[in-house]
Scaffold this motif. Structure first.
Motif, short mmCIF file in Angstrom:
data_model
loop_
_atom_site.label_atom_id
_atom_site.label_comp_id
_atom_site.label_asym_id
_atom_site.label_seq_id
_atom_site.Cartn_x
_atom_site.Cartn_y
_atom_site.Cartn_z
N ARG A 123 -65.29 -84.06 -57.63
CA ARG A 123 -66.20 -84.51 -56.57
C ARG A 123 -65.92 -83.70 -55.31
N ALA A 124 -66.90 -83.66 -54.43
CA ALA A 124 -66.78 -82.88 -53.20
C ALA A 124 -65.71 -83.47 -52.29
N HIS A 125 -64.97 -82.58 -51.64
CA HIS A 125 -63.99 -82.99 -50.63
C HIS A 125 -64.55 -82.54 -49.29
N LYS A 126 -65.19 -83.47 -48.58
CA LYS A 126 -65.97 -83.12 -47.41
C LYS A 126 -65.15 -83.16 -46.12
N GLY A 127 -63.91 -82.75 -46.22
CA GLY A 127 -63.07 -82.72 -45.03
C GLY A 127 -61.82 -81.90 -45.29
N VAL A 128 -60.87 -82.03 -44.37
CA VAL A 128 -59.59 -81.33 -44.47
C VAL A 128 -58.48 -82.37 -44.41
N ASP A 129 -57.48 -82.22 -45.30
CA ASP A 129 -56.34 -83.14 -45.31
C ASP A 129 -55.15 -82.49 -44.62
N TYR A 130 -54.54 -83.24 -43.70
CA TYR A 130 -53.35 -82.78 -42.99
C TYR A 130 -52.17 -83.66 -43.40
N ALA A 131 -51.22 -83.08 -44.14
CA ALA A 131 -50.04 -83.84 -44.56
C ALA A 131 -49.05 -83.92 -43.41
N ARG A 141 -49.29 -79.75 -41.83
CA ARG A 141 -49.71 -78.68 -42.74
C ARG A 141 -50.95 -79.13 -43.50
N ILE A 142 -51.78 -78.19 -43.86
CA ILE A 142 -53.00 -78.50 -44.61
C ILE A 142 -52.65 -78.66 -46.08
N SER A 143 -52.95 -79.83 -46.62
CA SER A 143 -52.65 -80.08 -48.03
C SER A 143 -53.89 -79.99 -48.92
N SER A 144 -55.08 -80.05 -48.31
CA SER A 144 -56.31 -79.91 -49.08
C SER A 144 -57.43 -79.47 -48.14
N ARG A 145 -58.25 -78.50 -48.61
CA ARG A 145 -59.30 -77.93 -47.77
C ARG A 145 -60.67 -78.52 -48.11
N PHE A 146 -61.62 -78.15 -47.28
CA PHE A 146 -63.02 -78.53 -47.48
C PHE A 146 -63.56 -77.78 -48.71
N THR A 147 -64.16 -78.53 -49.63
CA THR A 147 -64.73 -77.90 -50.83
C THR A 147 -65.76 -78.85 -51.46
N ASN A 148 -66.70 -78.25 -52.19
CA ASN A 148 -67.70 -79.06 -52.88
C ASN A 148 -67.29 -79.40 -54.31
N ALA A 149 -66.15 -78.90 -54.78
CA ALA A 149 -65.70 -79.16 -56.14
C ALA A 149 -64.19 -79.28 -56.16
N ARG A 150 -63.69 -80.52 -56.12
CA ARG A 150 -62.26 -80.75 -56.19
C ARG A 150 -62.00 -81.97 -57.06
N ARG A 151 -60.96 -81.90 -57.89
CA ARG A 151 -60.60 -83.04 -58.71
C ARG A 151 -59.87 -84.06 -57.84
N HIS A 152 -60.43 -85.26 -57.75
CA HIS A 152 -59.84 -86.29 -56.92
C HIS A 152 -58.49 -86.71 -57.51
#
Length: 459
Positions: free
Chosen positions: A319-327, A301-312
């Motif tokens: 900071r930017a999240h330059k990818g997709v996270d799959y849990a 499942r996708i736990s985090s999407r591609f975005t230029n503004a995400r709290r790490h």
């Protein structure tokens, strides 16, 4: 009357001696000549012993002739050994048929067959392939034959409906051979509706885990099975079943499939060219294959999407999240999304264990936070699309097990979920006629089966 007169016997002493003699004579008579009841009990006991010596009942309640049962005169009077106790070499038959119980090892099986204690060591030392024989499982039946000296002569066991193993003593040690049965192949049809996940739906439809993965891989170019699946989506497949002795022994290739996702239907047909290469095409002959598959992890499942503004989540900074996270669970296999060359397989700062693949001149993918790398994955090695390159973990700056996946085009990070992926070539013109000859009967079979099922459900 005095006390001495009260304690004196009432009968003469001679009478008492005579009575004692008569009692002793009666006791001796009873010992020498037992009653009829005692004789009857002895007779019944004798019959029971003779009956048990001449007949033996196996686990299927089949009566065996006395000639097949080894008995001795004194065995009938001895208590029988427990079923799980090893027999001695003198008592054990030359041929033993042993069913593996829970907790058994090959060593304990050999003990039940009355083989010498060092037999297992000798077998493992004389043949490199013998080590796999130690992986036994409950319910497995092992046939063991001993020679005149009580040593292992041969051993056979059926590992599955398609495979058996045979051990034979030779002059140089032991020979280990595996025998693969060639099953007959038949075509089968299955259909299912998704109400929770693809895996659950395929299992309910009677499909194996392998066929479920094949289905996801075939349509993985068009459908993101971690994001796009909806309740009510449908699938139907025609696939091969392996049959031995009239019973299903496994599944083969997926020959044709349809998948309806969000109201749109995708069709795939397997085609093998004259060189023996197999590929899936759409009904019109265009390729199902693209240069990249959508999802590097199956059933995640996708736990985090591609975005230029995400709290790490670890650094607590925007900071930017330059990818997709799959849990996914730790150890879940990670696949290369396209053919390419590995330019990094190792640690990479906050990414932890990372693999970076270069795909030609324009494309690059990154896979981070891995638990570990697959065998053969190293800098400079070539990988193919769908090849397992590592396993989901939580190395680097990570709060839980997941895969961080990045996609770059000409050095620029893009959203892999929205990126339009390049297509592979359609079926060659020379093969098109053969493809249509193979595909049309398969598609017609799915149409016919679907119509029959719908008609049956309306009754």
């Amino acid at each position: 009357m005095t006390d001495s007169s009260r304690n004196s016997p009432l009968y003469p002493k001679s009478h008492l001696l005579a009575a004692s003699g008569i009692a002793a004579l009666l006791s001796l008579t009873l010992l020498i000549f037992p009653s009829s009841q005692v004789e009857a009990k002895k007779t019944l006991l004798s019959l029971d012993v003779e009956s048990s010596a001449s007949l033996s009942i196996d686990k299927d309640n089949d009566v065996l002739p006395a000639a097949l049962v080894t008995t001795t005169a004194d065995q009938s009077t001895q208590p029988s050994a427990g079923a799980n106790q090893p027999a001695s070499a003198a008592e054990a038959p030359r041929e033993s048929l042993i069913t593996v119980s829970r907790g058994d090892t090959l060593s304990s099986v050999f003990a039940k067959a009355a083989l010498p204690a060092d037999t297992l060591h000798t077998l493992l030392a004389s043949n490199k392939e013998a080590k796999q024989l130690t992986h036994i499982k409950p319910g497995q039946v092992i046939q063991i034959t001993r020679n005149a000296q009580g040593e292992l002569e041969s051993m056979s066991s059926r590992l599955s409906r398609l495979e058996s193993v045979h051990v034979t003593r030779t002059a140089k040690g032991f020979s280990v051979k595996r025998e693969l049965l060639k099953p007959s192949i038949r075509q089968s049809y299955a259909r299912g509706t998704i109400d929770s996940s693809l895996f659950v739906a395929t299992k309910r439809a009677g499909l194996s885990h392998k066929l479920a993965l094949d289905l996801a891989n075939i349509f993985g170019y068009d459908i993101d099975f971690a994001l796009d699946i909806r309740e009510g989506d449908e699938f139907e497949v025609v696939y091969e079943e392996k049959v031995v002795d009239g019973k299903v022994a496994g599944s083969g290739n997926l020959l044709a499939a349809r998948f309806t996702n969000r109201g749109k239907t995708y069709t795939a047909v397997r085609h093998t060219d004259r060189q023996g290469n197999s590929t899936y095409y759409r009904a019109d002959g265009s390729s199902m294959r693209k240069a990249f598959i959508r999802t590097p992890v199956d059933f995640a499942r996708i736990s985090s999407r591609f975005t230029n503004a995400r709290r790490h989540p670890v650094l607590n900074k925007i900071r930017a999240h330059k990818g997709v996270d799959y849990a996914a669970r730790p150890g879940t296999p990670i696949k290369a999304t396209g053919d390419g060359k590995i330019i990094l397989a190792g640690r990479k700062g906050g990414y932890g264990n990372t693999v970076v693949i270069q795909h030609g001149q324009r494309y690059r993918t990154l896979y981070a936070h891995m638990k570990g790398f697959a065998k053969g994955i190293r800098n400079g090695s070539q990988v193919t699309q769908g090849q397992i390159i590592g396993y989901v973990g939580t190395t680097g700056l990570s709060t839980g097990p997941h895969l961080h996946y990045e996609f770059q085009v000409n050095g620029t990070h893009v959203d892999p979920l929205s990126q339009k992926l390049p297509m592979a070539d359609p079926i060659a013109g020379a093969e098109r006629k053969r493809f249509l000859q193979q595909s049309q009967p398969l598609l017609a079979r799915m149409d016919q089966e679907r119509t029959s099922l719908l008609a049956l459900n309306k009754r």
